[in-house]
Design an enzyme around this catalytic site. Structure first.
Site, short mmCIF file in Angstrom:
data_model
loop_
_atom_site.label_atom_id
_atom_site.label_comp_id
_atom_site.label_asym_id
_atom_site.label_seq_id
_atom_site.Cartn_x
_atom_site.Cartn_y
_atom_site.Cartn_z
N TYR A 154 -10.62 30.70 -37.33
CA TYR A 154 -10.69 29.48 -38.14
C TYR A 154 -11.86 29.58 -39.13
CZ TYR A 154 -7.45 27.37 -34.73
OH TYR A 154 -6.37 27.10 -33.91
N ALA B 92 2.97 17.98 -36.97
CA ALA B 92 3.54 18.99 -37.87
C ALA B 92 2.70 19.07 -39.15
CB ALA B 92 5.01 18.70 -38.17
N LYS C 157 3.00 10.73 -44.43
CA LYS C 157 2.21 10.78 -45.68
C LYS C 157 2.90 11.56 -46.80
CE LYS C 157 -1.61 13.22 -45.60
NZ LYS C 157 -2.90 13.62 -45.01
N GLY D 54 -5.72 16.86 -35.14
CA GLY D 54 -6.50 17.32 -36.28
C GLY D 54 -6.74 16.12 -37.15
N1 LIG Z 1 -2.90 27.99 -31.23
C1 LIG Z 1 -2.48 27.95 -32.48
O1 LIG Z 1 -1.83 28.88 -32.96
C2 LIG Z 1 -2.79 26.74 -33.30
C3 LIG Z 1 -2.17 26.57 -34.56
C4 LIG Z 1 -2.50 25.42 -35.27
C5 LIG Z 1 -3.38 24.50 -34.76
N2 LIG Z 1 -3.99 24.71 -33.56
C6 LIG Z 1 -4.96 23.74 -32.99
O2 LIG Z 1 -4.38 22.44 -32.96
C7 LIG Z 1 -5.19 21.54 -33.69
C8 LIG Z 1 -4.33 20.47 -34.31
O3 LIG Z 1 -3.38 21.07 -35.20
P1 LIG Z 1 -3.10 20.39 -36.60
O4 LIG Z 1 -4.38 20.16 -37.30
O5 LIG Z 1 -2.03 21.17 -37.28
O6 LIG Z 1 -2.55 18.95 -36.08
P2 LIG Z 1 -1.64 17.88 -36.81
O7 LIG Z 1 -1.91 16.60 -36.10
O8 LIG Z 1 -0.23 18.34 -36.84
O9 LIG Z 1 -2.17 17.81 -38.31
C9 LIG Z 1 -3.45 17.31 -38.56
C10 LIG Z 1 -3.60 17.02 -40.04
O10 LIG Z 1 -2.68 15.99 -40.45
C11 LIG Z 1 -3.35 15.05 -41.30
N3 LIG Z 1 -3.44 13.80 -40.54
C12 LIG Z 1 -3.86 13.62 -39.26
N4 LIG Z 1 -3.77 12.34 -38.90
C13 LIG Z 1 -3.26 11.68 -39.95
C14 LIG Z 1 -2.94 10.34 -40.17
N5 LIG Z 1 -3.12 9.42 -39.22
N6 LIG Z 1 -2.44 9.98 -41.38
C15 LIG Z 1 -2.26 10.90 -42.34
N7 LIG Z 1 -2.56 12.19 -42.21
C16 LIG Z 1 -3.05 12.59 -41.00
C17 LIG Z 1 -4.72 15.66 -41.61
O11 LIG Z 1 -4.61 16.57 -42.70
P3 LIG Z 1 -4.94 16.23 -44.21
O12 LIG Z 1 -5.74 14.96 -44.27
O13 LIG Z 1 -5.69 17.40 -44.71
O14 LIG Z 1 -3.61 16.10 -44.90
C18 LIG Z 1 -4.98 16.46 -40.35
O15 LIG Z 1 -5.95 17.46 -40.49
C19 LIG Z 1 -5.96 22.44 -34.68
O16 LIG Z 1 -7.13 21.87 -35.15
C20 LIG Z 1 -6.23 23.64 -33.81
O17 LIG Z 1 -7.33 23.39 -32.97
C21 LIG Z 1 -3.68 25.81 -32.84
#
Ligand SMILES: NC(=O)c1ccc[n+]([C@@H]2O[C@H](COP(=O)([O-])OP(=O)(O)OC[C@H]3O[C@@H](n4cnc5c(N)ncnc54)[C@H](OP(=O)(O)O)[C@@H]3O)[C@@H](O)[C@H]2O)c1
Length: 329
Positions: A54, A215, A222, A288
């Site tokens: 990361y 996702a 959004k 996230g």
């Molecule tokens: N093991 C793996 O291969 C792998 C892969 C991916 C992730 N992960 C882990 O899983 C965690 C979560 O994944 P992810 O970040 O993809 O989770 P996610 O919940 O699918 O996406 C999070 C993103 O969505 C947006 N968001 C979140 N809440 C929101 C809301 N209430 N309203 C509007 N936009 C919102 C934000 O991005 P913006 O504001 O930038 O649009 C935020 O950073 C990562 O941080 C990491 O630790 C692991």
């Protein structure tokens, strides 16, 4: 906050946790990381997820600085790292990636330095390494546990067969096998958690720390009308992710979910996350967030969870139609 046992281990993990992918160091600085981790911790989140790759190590550096400043009791939280891709990007040399004994041990030592902690609670093989025998990986992870550098080890995006091979090796040599897997899981991506892993939960036990519950934000609604300028899909270098997710059929489903959320009086993001943690095979959904408001909104998932009656779950099922088909016998 609700706490769940991580698979058959004794470790209790908050049902939602906080991850640093994309956001830490790319989207915000130490000040915002400090604020968001503070909100998470104050709301009972006890697991912070990270990985060597990361922001090419900078995400771990940032989280390490925040953890040091917070001075939280080390016994009160869980921190992870994941190894596989290395942190040198295009400059990675042979042995600076993968799940060999050499890389897993060196990457662990590097993560400990960056995170400024004495041990990792969870340590993951970020992907299966097709070129390293699984037995070597199991021995390396067992060695790190014996050294006290990691407490539990797991896999990410491994197949059910690979996970069971790790258990076979561990049992054969009386080593400690994997405790958890980190798969993607959300309303669009269900095959592993809801089908492939069912026998593993039942036969050997397995915790899941699921990623991308929204996702990448699509399931917050959004992106229903446009791609906001300050969003993940508008970031430079993230076209591949946008192309994976932005599609008419998917947006159509999210719009229908948004209508249902409105009827329930909850936000679309909250409903999507609540749907993930409704599944008892999900130990924790890693959230996230790039902004305080998002994290606070996502934490309302526990209230929304109470509204997920069988009728509501069926409505969601009918919108997405992503439930894997299971054999009848
Ligand atoms: N093991 C793996 O291969 C792998 C892969 C991916 C992730 N992960 C882990 O899983 C965690 C979560 O994944 P992810 O970040 O993809 O989770 P996610 O919940 O699918 O996406 C999070 C993103 O969505 C947006 N968001 C979140 N809440 C929101 C809301 N209430 N309203 C509007 N936009 C919102 C934000 O991005 P913006 O504001 O930038 O649009 C935020 O950073 C990562 O941080 C990491 O630790 C692991």
């Amino acid at each position: 906050m609700e706490y769940r046992r991580l698979g058959k281990s004794g470790l209790q993990v908050s049902a939602v946790s906080f991850g640093s992918w994309v956001s830490f160091s790319k989207q915000f600085d130490d000040k915002v990381a400090d604020q968001l981790m503070g909100i998470a911790y104050d709301n009972g989140i006890n697991f912070f997820d990270n990985a060597e790759v990361y922001a090419l190590g900078e995400s771990e550096n940032m989280m390490g600085r925040v953890l040091k400043k917070k001075k939280w009791d080390r016994t009160s939280y869980i921190v992870s790292s994941k190894a596989f891709w290395g942190w040198r990007g295009e400059n990675n040399k042979p042995n600076q990636t993968g799940c060999s004994r050499k890389h897993l041990i060196e990457a662990c030592n590097e993560a400990l330095l960056r995170l400024q902690v004495e041990y990792l609670d969870l340590y993951f093989c970020h992907r299966p390494d097709k070129k390293t025998p699984i037995a070597e990986t199991v021995w390396a992870m067992n060695h790190l546990i014996q050294q006290g550098k990691i407490l539990y080890w797991g896999t990410s995006e491994w197949s059910g067969v690979e996970i069971m091979e790790a258990h076979r090796v561990a049992e054969h040599y009386r080593l400690i096998g994997p405790t958890m897997e980190q798969p993607q899981y959300n309303l669009f991506e269900r095959n592993k958690v809801d089908k492939e892993f069912l026998e593993i939960y039942k036969n050997v036990g397995m915790g899941t720390t699921i990623w991308s519950p929204l996702a990448s934000g699509l399931l917050s609604g959004k992106y229903n009308d446009e791609i906001p300028k300050d969003s993940r899909f508008a970031l430079k270098g993230f076209d591949w992710l946008k192309d994976r997710w932005i599609a008419d059929d998917k947006i159509k489903k999210v719009k229908k979910l948004a209508e249902l959320a409105q009827k329930l009086g909850v936000s679309t993001a909250s409903l999507s996350i609540a749907w993930c943690i409704h599944n008892p095979n999900v130990s924790t959904a890693i959230l996230g967030a790039s902004k305080k408001q998002q994290l606070l909104e996502n934490l309302t998932a526990f209230e929304t969870l109470k509204k997920l009656t069988p009728e509501v779950m069926e409505k969601i099922e009918n919108i997405f139609k992503t439930k894997p088909i299971l054999p009848e016998f």
